[in-house]
Design a protein around this motif. Sequence first.
Motif, PDB file in Angstrom:
ATOM      1  N   ILE A  15       0.850  -1.177   0.000  1.00 26.14           N
ATOM      2  CA  ILE A  15       0.000   0.000   0.000  1.00 26.14           C
ATOM      3  C   ILE A  15       0.890   1.233   0.000  1.00 26.14           C
ATOM      4  CG2 ILE A  15      -1.760   1.276   1.310  1.00 26.14           C
ATOM      5  CD1 ILE A  15      -2.670  -1.462   2.422  1.00 26.14           C
ATOM      6  N   ALA A  16       0.530   2.209  -0.806  1.00 27.78           N
ATOM      7  CA  ALA A  16       1.283   3.465  -0.911  1.00 27.78           C
ATOM      8  C   ALA A  16       0.574   4.563  -0.119  1.00 27.78           C
ATOM      9  CB  ALA A  16       1.395   3.871  -2.374  1.00 27.78           C
ATOM     10  N   ASP A  17       1.218   5.727  -0.020  1.00 28.39           N
ATOM     11  CA  ASP A  17       0.600   6.851   0.682  1.00 28.39           C
ATOM     12  C   ASP A  17      -0.494   7.508  -0.159  1.00 28.39           C
ATOM     13  OD1 ASP A  17       2.478   7.898  -1.113  1.00 28.39           O
ATOM     14  OD2 ASP A  17       2.920   9.616   0.157  1.00 28.39           O
ATOM     15  N   LYS A  18      -0.398   7.385  -1.468  1.00 25.17           N
ATOM     16  CA  LYS A  18      -1.395   7.940  -2.394  1.00 25.17           C
ATOM     17  C   LYS A  18      -1.550   6.983  -3.565  1.00 25.17           C
ATOM     18  CE  LYS A  18       1.127  11.623  -2.752  1.00 25.17           C
ATOM     19  NZ  LYS A  18       1.848  12.847  -2.726  1.00 25.17           N
ATOM     20  N   PRO A  19      -2.721   6.995  -4.200  1.00 18.52           N
ATOM     21  CA  PRO A  19      -2.874   6.147  -5.390  1.00 18.52           C
ATOM     22  C   PRO A  19      -1.788   6.463  -6.426  1.00 18.52           C
ATOM     23  CG  PRO A  19      -4.985   7.065  -4.718  1.00 18.52           C
ATOM     24  CD  PRO A  19      -3.934   7.730  -3.874  1.00 18.52           C
ATOM     25  N   GLU A  20      -1.317   5.464  -7.073  1.00 21.45           N
ATOM     26  CA  GLU A  20      -0.300   5.552  -8.135  1.00 21.45           C
ATOM     27  C   GLU A  20       1.121   5.778  -7.616  1.00 21.45           C
ATOM     28  OE1 GLU A  20      -1.319   4.619 -11.113  1.00 21.45           O
ATOM     29  OE2 GLU A  20      -3.356   4.617 -10.362  1.00 21.45           O
ATOM     30  N   ASP A  21       1.321   5.956  -6.312  1.00 23.77           N
ATOM     31  CA  ASP A  21       2.678   6.065  -5.751  1.00 23.77           C
ATOM     32  C   ASP A  21       3.214   4.667  -5.449  1.00 23.77           C
ATOM     33  OD1 ASP A  21       2.643   8.781  -5.937  1.00 23.77           O
ATOM     34  OD2 ASP A  21       2.737   9.171  -3.789  1.00 23.77           O
ATOM     35  N   MET A  22       4.502   4.598  -5.143  1.00 21.27           N
ATOM     36  CA  MET A  22       5.134   3.316  -4.817  1.00 21.27           C
ATOM     37  C   MET A  22       4.739   2.877  -3.407  1.00 21.27           C
ATOM     38  SD  MET A  22       7.029   2.283  -7.345  1.00 21.27           S
ATOM     39  CE  MET A  22       8.108   1.140  -6.554  1.00 21.27           C
ATOM     40  N   ASP A  24       5.098   1.043   0.231  1.00 23.62           N
ATOM     41  CA  ASP A  24       6.218   0.848   1.148  1.00 23.62           C
ATOM     42  C   ASP A  24       5.716   0.123   2.388  1.00 23.62           C
ATOM     43  OD1 ASP A  24       5.490   2.903   3.300  1.00 23.62           O
ATOM     44  OD2 ASP A  24       5.584   4.178   1.527  1.00 23.62           O
ATOM     45  N   VAL A  25       6.648  -0.350   3.181  1.00 24.02           N
ATOM     46  CA  VAL A  25       6.306  -1.151   4.367  1.00 24.02           C
ATOM     47  C   VAL A  25       5.499  -0.329   5.367  1.00 24.02           C
ATOM     48  CG1 VAL A  25       7.277  -2.385   6.344  1.00 24.02           C
ATOM     49  CG2 VAL A  25       8.297  -2.670   4.091  1.00 24.02           C
ATOM     50  N   PHE A  26       5.876   0.918   5.603  1.00 29.16           N
ATOM     51  CA  PHE A  26       5.194   1.773   6.573  1.00 29.16           C
ATOM     52  C   PHE A  26       3.710   1.898   6.229  1.00 29.16           C
ATOM     53  CE2 PHE A  26       3.669   5.946   7.905  1.00 29.16           C
ATOM     54  CZ  PHE A  26       3.998   5.939   9.254  1.00 29.16           C
ATOM     55  N   HIS A  27       3.407   2.305   4.997  1.00 22.03           N
ATOM     56  CA  HIS A  27       2.014   2.518   4.614  1.00 22.03           C
ATOM     57  C   HIS A  27       1.250   1.205   4.483  1.00 22.03           C
ATOM     58  CE1 HIS A  27       3.668   6.504   3.661  1.00 22.03           C
ATOM     59  NE2 HIS A  27       2.477   6.890   4.095  1.00 22.03           N
ATOM     60  N   THR A  28       1.929   0.142   4.116  1.00 24.26           N
ATOM     61  CA  THR A  28       1.282  -1.168   4.064  1.00 24.26           C
ATOM     62  C   THR A  28       0.854  -1.591   5.465  1.00 24.26           C
ATOM     63  OG1 THR A  28       2.533  -1.820   2.104  1.00 24.26           O
ATOM     64  CG2 THR A  28       1.577  -3.598   3.438  1.00 24.26           C
ATOM     65  N   PHE A  29       1.770  -1.479   6.425  1.00 22.97           N
ATOM     66  CA  PHE A  29       1.451  -1.863   7.803  1.00 22.97           C
ATOM     67  C   PHE A  29       0.278  -1.052   8.344  1.00 22.97           C
ATOM     68  CE2 PHE A  29       1.843  -1.189  12.375  1.00 22.97           C
ATOM     69  CZ  PHE A  29       1.803  -2.500  12.819  1.00 22.97           C
ATOM     70  N   PHE A  30       0.360   0.270   8.233  1.00 23.76           N
ATOM     71  CA  PHE A  30      -0.694   1.099   8.808  1.00 23.76           C
ATOM     72  C   PHE A  30      -1.976   1.086   7.977  1.00 23.76           C
ATOM     73  CE2 PHE A  30       2.842   2.636  11.341  1.00 23.76           C
ATOM     74  CZ  PHE A  30       2.266   2.512  12.597  1.00 23.76           C
TER      75      PHE A  30
END
Length: 80
Positions: A15-22, A24-30
């Motif tokens: 999961i990314a911080d915004k649609p179409e962004d890469m 990362d582990v941080f945003h995936t976890f949260f």
Amino acid sequence: MRFIFQCQDGEGGGIADKPEDMPDVFHTFFGIAGCALLGYEGLKQIDPVHAMPVEVMRRLPHAAPWGHAAAITGAKDRAT
């Protein structure tokens, strides 16, 4: 939850911080934690303060007996 799902990478996962962004582990976890807090079916209940599964928090000997996991599940006070 719609926004979280829009930020999910359907091909590579995560999961990314915004649609179409890469992703990362941080945003995936949260992102997953947020879905669990919102009651998404199939995810374990999570302690909102520690972002850990409630069942894990119950097993930790150093977890405060008045902690959020106990309040969420209605567990009895473990104070001695």
